[in-house]
Design an enzyme around this catalytic site. Structure first.
Site, PDB file in Angstrom:
ATOM      1  N   GLU A 292     -14.910 -47.031 -84.867  1.00  8.30           N
ATOM      2  CA  GLU A 292     -13.664 -46.918 -84.093  1.00  8.30           C
ATOM      3  C   GLU A 292     -12.689 -48.045 -84.426  1.00  8.30           C
ATOM      4  O   GLU A 292     -12.070 -48.649 -83.550  1.00  8.30           O
ATOM      5  CB  GLU A 292     -13.983 -46.889 -82.593  1.00  8.30           C
ATOM      6  CG  GLU A 292     -14.857 -45.709 -82.222  1.00  8.30           C
ATOM      7  CD  GLU A 292     -15.108 -45.556 -80.739  1.00  8.30           C
ATOM      8  OE1 GLU A 292     -14.973 -46.552 -79.995  1.00  8.30           O
ATOM      9  OE2 GLU A 292     -15.427 -44.423 -80.331  1.00  8.30           O
ATOM     10  N   ASP A 366     -21.741 -39.615 -77.340  1.00 15.22           N
ATOM     11  CA  ASP A 366     -21.078 -40.705 -76.613  1.00 15.22           C
ATOM     12  C   ASP A 366     -21.179 -40.535 -75.101  1.00 15.22           C
ATOM     13  O   ASP A 366     -20.211 -40.145 -74.460  1.00 15.22           O
ATOM     14  CB  ASP A 366     -19.599 -40.741 -77.023  1.00 15.22           C
ATOM     15  CG  ASP A 366     -18.934 -42.029 -76.605  1.00 15.22           C
ATOM     16  OD1 ASP A 366     -17.713 -42.153 -76.765  1.00 15.22           O
ATOM     17  OD2 ASP A 366     -19.650 -42.905 -76.084  1.00 15.22           O
ATOM     18  N   GLU A 394     -17.417 -43.290 -67.466  1.00 12.46           N
ATOM     19  CA  GLU A 394     -16.284 -42.965 -68.335  1.00 12.46           C
ATOM     20  C   GLU A 394     -16.124 -41.456 -68.478  1.00 12.46           C
ATOM     21  O   GLU A 394     -15.017 -40.925 -68.538  1.00 12.46           O
ATOM     22  CB  GLU A 394     -16.510 -43.590 -69.707  1.00 12.46           C
ATOM     23  CG  GLU A 394     -15.535 -43.125 -70.761  1.00 12.46           C
ATOM     24  CD  GLU A 394     -15.815 -43.730 -72.126  1.00 12.46           C
ATOM     25  OE1 GLU A 394     -16.768 -44.514 -72.266  1.00 12.46           O
ATOM     26  OE2 GLU A 394     -15.061 -43.405 -73.049  1.00 12.46           O
TER      27      GLU A 394
HETATM   28  O1  GCW Z   1     -17.473 -44.433 -75.101  1.00 10.28           O
HETATM   29  C1  GCW Z   1     -16.633 -44.866 -76.136  1.00 10.28           C
HETATM   30  C2  GCW Z   1     -15.432 -45.405 -75.408  1.00 10.28           C
HETATM   31  C3  GCW Z   1     -14.842 -46.653 -76.001  1.00 10.28           C
HETATM   32  C4  GCW Z   1     -15.956 -47.629 -76.332  1.00 10.28           C
HETATM   33  C5  GCW Z   1     -16.878 -46.983 -77.358  1.00 10.28           C
HETATM   34  C6  GCW Z   1     -18.093 -47.860 -77.688  1.00 10.28           C
HETATM   35  C7  GCW Z   1     -15.891 -50.030 -76.216  1.00 10.28           C
HETATM   36  O2  GCW Z   1     -14.453 -44.409 -75.306  1.00 10.28           O
HETATM   37  O3  GCW Z   1     -13.931 -47.194 -75.053  1.00 10.28           O
HETATM   38  O4  GCW Z   1     -15.415 -48.837 -76.847  1.00 10.28           O
HETATM   39  O5  GCW Z   1     -17.421 -45.762 -76.867  1.00 10.28           O
HETATM   40  O6  GCW Z   1     -19.180 -47.556 -77.188  1.00 10.28           O
HETATM   41  O7  GCW Z   1     -17.933 -48.809 -78.456  1.00 10.28           O
END
Ligand code: GCW
Length: 711
Positions: A292, A366, A394
């Site tokens: 990311e 995720d 989240e």
């Molecule tokens: O869940 C996703 C989130 C990001 C997060 C990333 C991660 C800290 O949307 O905000 O970044 O994973 O786990 O690194």
């Protein structure tokens, strides 16, 4: 009786006078004073907690220290700190290691003594909290004999806290860490944070976001960190930091961060030496790299192990560890995101230094409402794999929805990887027993902020509590953990506890049903992730929704069998074959692994479309059931917290309908099939749901808001 309103600040550490007169009298007869020869800061903290707890629970009029007799005493000690404990020659101590404890009622002549014994001061600390938990939950002390030790060594919180005070995916206010006033102003909350962590056996905390800021590694911030570490130390909570891989360039003036560059390795060694000069018991680094947009070894044509091992080498002389996150996937790689961590990391199994661990999310994508277990578990026997779960919700309703996560955590912990035959469950990979690893750990992304009740929703602290209890003992049931938490947080009223446990357990499936039933996943709104977004498209595919549901007029779902991405091949038989066959694939995972026609016959006899609609409706009905259940408990707890939960359940019901209606109208737009009887018609049309925009949603720091395309 009007119950005093509470604001939730005390969490589960409420030491209120026991209302049951008979029980109170009985406890007062059994527990009369303390004999604790506290020699270390941890023992002093343990003794203070024991006094605080007994004062609160059994009444302040006791003088807990001065009593000559042993009868009724709570005798705390290790065989070296207490002659009495030494004479008991407790054989069980041999099995509890450095952090475990033994609690028993010991009869000696006419005396009955409450013994809390351990091999170290940390064990005593955990034993004291466990003893107080017995009183808080009104357990009988008769025949008491507890022998307990943690199954996992590193029991860690990850704070995705930014240095500007915002929290990524945080929904309970701002960061606890007041970097501006540290190191000179020490908020009392830091001590209460450490107490809460120690009370559930957590022994490590990562203060900063994995989307790391190199500033935290500069000297002014290291002194701020040291001030926090000083507060946490007497509670056995060790401090870790996130290391930004490009720090040598951003704060070190180097022109590269290449892990194979000698100057870069030397810079990290010097930096780590500096950290340990300021923070002698620093735990080490957690690293998010080449994921990311974060910098990492790939930027220099190197592999993950090159990066992790460079940092591990710098930390090794100080006993520090490098925790390298396995949350790696690359927009430029066309391979199914589900498979990318395995593709990148499995070939490196056995190449990581002994003080490097991989931190692996519970699922391959995720933190979705439901995920199959991450296929890395069982695929890298030579590398210690830590489990990473998300407490902050989240993708599960923020701090607005009541969702008890222990069942979700246990779903992964109990998942069989079959890597060494049946019974090779994820928990045994994580605790190191399956592959004989000495290092083991669990990490959880916290939901903690500076809201007065710490986690926003009055029930959200149950997930912090549940994570800690499962990291200590993953065989505890979700029900038992909920039972403890409810009694300690709210009330020992049997009707309240029994009823609320069921509501909590049911909440896990409810959220799956009203958000992403039958294996739908990653269909949330882009960026802030608040609310449904099954239509999200037009950005990097693996950050859209359509990439995951692949709906069209005929079918829906992601084919991950051999005719598709073949992600199922990452699992071992028989699980792999069970998933690969549409008829044997568990229906709650169907659309994770199969692209099936809307008319596909489900086990119920209904078509997939009808089943999906009814699931969405069931999820809404489940929330309405939670509302009715909660209403039945009015008067059992204080009005303030009762009303807070009631009001949030109303929002949760409205948002469950929003998810149902947005997703049903969206998927119906592909095929035009009627919505089956028993499902309430959507309140608006699809255009209405697609037109909804939310601004300034919590959890997305300003710098990321509005940049459509951020995940
Ligand atoms: O869940 C996703 C989130 C990001 C997060 C990333 C991660 C800290 O949307 O905000 O970044 O994973 O786990 O690194």
């Amino acid at each position: 009786m009007v119950l005093k309103n509470e604001d939730g600040y005390e969490l589960w550490l409420r030491y209120n006078l026991i209302e049951d007169e008979e029980l109170l009298a009985s406890y007062r007869q059994q527990v009369t004073h303390i004999k604790f020869n506290a020699n270390t800061p941890i023992e002093a903290a343990a003794q203070a907690e024991l006094e605080r707890g007994l004062d609160g629970l059994l009444g302040p009029e006791q003088d807990w220290i001065e009593k000559p007799s042993l009868n009724g005493a709570v005798v705390c000690g290790t065989p070296t700190s207490s002659g009495f404990i030494d004479t008991l020659d407790l054989k069980e101590l041999a099995s509890v290691g450095d952090e475990g404890y033994v609690i028993k009622r010991h009869k000696m002549d006419v005396h009955t003594i409450n013994v809390i014994a351990a091999n170290t001061d940390k064990g005593l600390l955990y034993g004291v909290f466990a003893f107080l938990r017995l009183l808080q939950t009104h357990q009988s002390l008769d025949g008491l004999h507890i022998v307990s030790a943690p199954k996992v060594k590193l029991r860690m919180l990850n704070h995705w806290d930014n240095l500007d005070g915002t929290i990524e995916r945080g929904f309970a206010g701002h960061s606890l860490w007041d970097w501006h006033k540290l190191p000179h102003f020490i908020s009392p909350r830091y001590t209460d944070y450490a107490r809460a962590c120690a009370s559930i056996g957590l022994n490590a905390t990562v203060l900063t976001n994995v989307n790391a800021n190199a500033l935290i590694l500069t000297e002014p911030y290291l002194h701020k960190v040291a001030a926090l570490a000083e507060v946490f130390r007497p509670y056995g909570v060790q401090v870790f930091l996130t290391a930004r891989f490009s720090a040598p360039m951003e704060i070190g003036g180097l022109s590269t961060a290449d892990p194979l560059d000698a100057d870069v390795a030397a810079w990290w060694k010097d930096k780590v030496d500096q950290i340990y000069n300021i923070l002698p018991d620093f735990g080490g680094f957690v690293v998010k790299a080449n994921s990311e947009g974060q910098p990492g070894p790939h930027d220099y044509g190197r592999i993950h192990a090159d990066g992790a091992n460079m940092l591990a080498d710098a930390l090794e002389p100080h006993g520090g560890i490098c925790i390298w996150r396995a949350f790696v996937y690359d927009a430029d790689v066309k391979e199914d995101r589900f498979k990318q961590a395995n593709s990148q990391l499995v070939p490196q199994d056995g190449t990581f230094k002994k003080n490097a661990l991989l931190q692996v999310k519970n699922g391959p994508i995720d933190f979705q409402p439901r995920e199959p277990h991450h296929p890395l578990f069982g695929a890298m026997p030579k590398t210690p794999l830590m489990l990473e779960v998300q407490i902050t919700q989240e993708y599960l309703g923020f701090a607005t929805h009541l969702v008890y996560l222990a069942p979700l955590f246990k779903e992964t912990l109990n998942a069989d990887t079959y890597c060494d035959g049946a019974g090779s469950i994820v928990a045994r990979v994580v605790d190191g027993s399956l592959d004989g690893h000495d290092m083991s750990g669990m990490a959880a992304v916290t939901n903690i902020g500076d809201d007065r009740n710490w986690c926003g929703h009055p029930f959200a602290a149950a997930n912090w509590y549940a994570y800690g209890r499962l990291a200590w003992d993953y065989e505890l049931s979700s029900e038992q953990i909920a039972d403890e938490w409810l009694r300690m947080t709210f009330s020992n009223d049997e009707q309240f506890v029994k009823t609320a446990i069921k509501m909590m357990i049911d909440s896990r499936e409810a959220v799956v049903k009203y958000m992403m039933p039958l294996g739908l996943h990653h269909i949330f709104e882009v960026g802030h992730h608040y609310g449904p977004g099954p239509w999200v498209d037009g950005i990097r595919p693996d950050w859209t929704a359509v990439y995951y549901h692949q709906a069209d007029a005929e079918s829906v779902g992601f084919d991950r069998t051999a005719t598709g991405s073949d992600a199922v091949s990452l699992y071992n038989p028989p699980y792999r074959d069970q998933l690969a066959n549409v008829d044997s694939c568990p229906e709650n995972m169907l659309l994770w692994f199969h692209h099936v026609p809307w008319d596909y016959r489900m086990k119920s006899g209904r078509t997939l479309w009808d089943e999906m609609c009814l699931m969405y409706q069931e999820g809404v009905d489940d929330v309405r059931q939670m509302q009715q259940t909660w209403q039945s408990l009015e008067g059992k707890i204080d009005t303030a917290r009762y009303k807070h939960v009631s009001d949030l359940l109303m929002v949760q019901e409205r948002e469950a309908r929003w998810w149902r209606d947005a997703c049903i109208t969206y998927f119906q737009s592909f095929h035009g099939k009627p919505i089956p009887d028993g499902v309430e018609p959507p309140e608006h049309d699809l255009d209405y749901y697609r037109s909804i925009v939310h601004y300034y949603v919590p959890g997305i720091p300003e710098r990321r808001f509005g940049k459509i395309g951020s995940n």
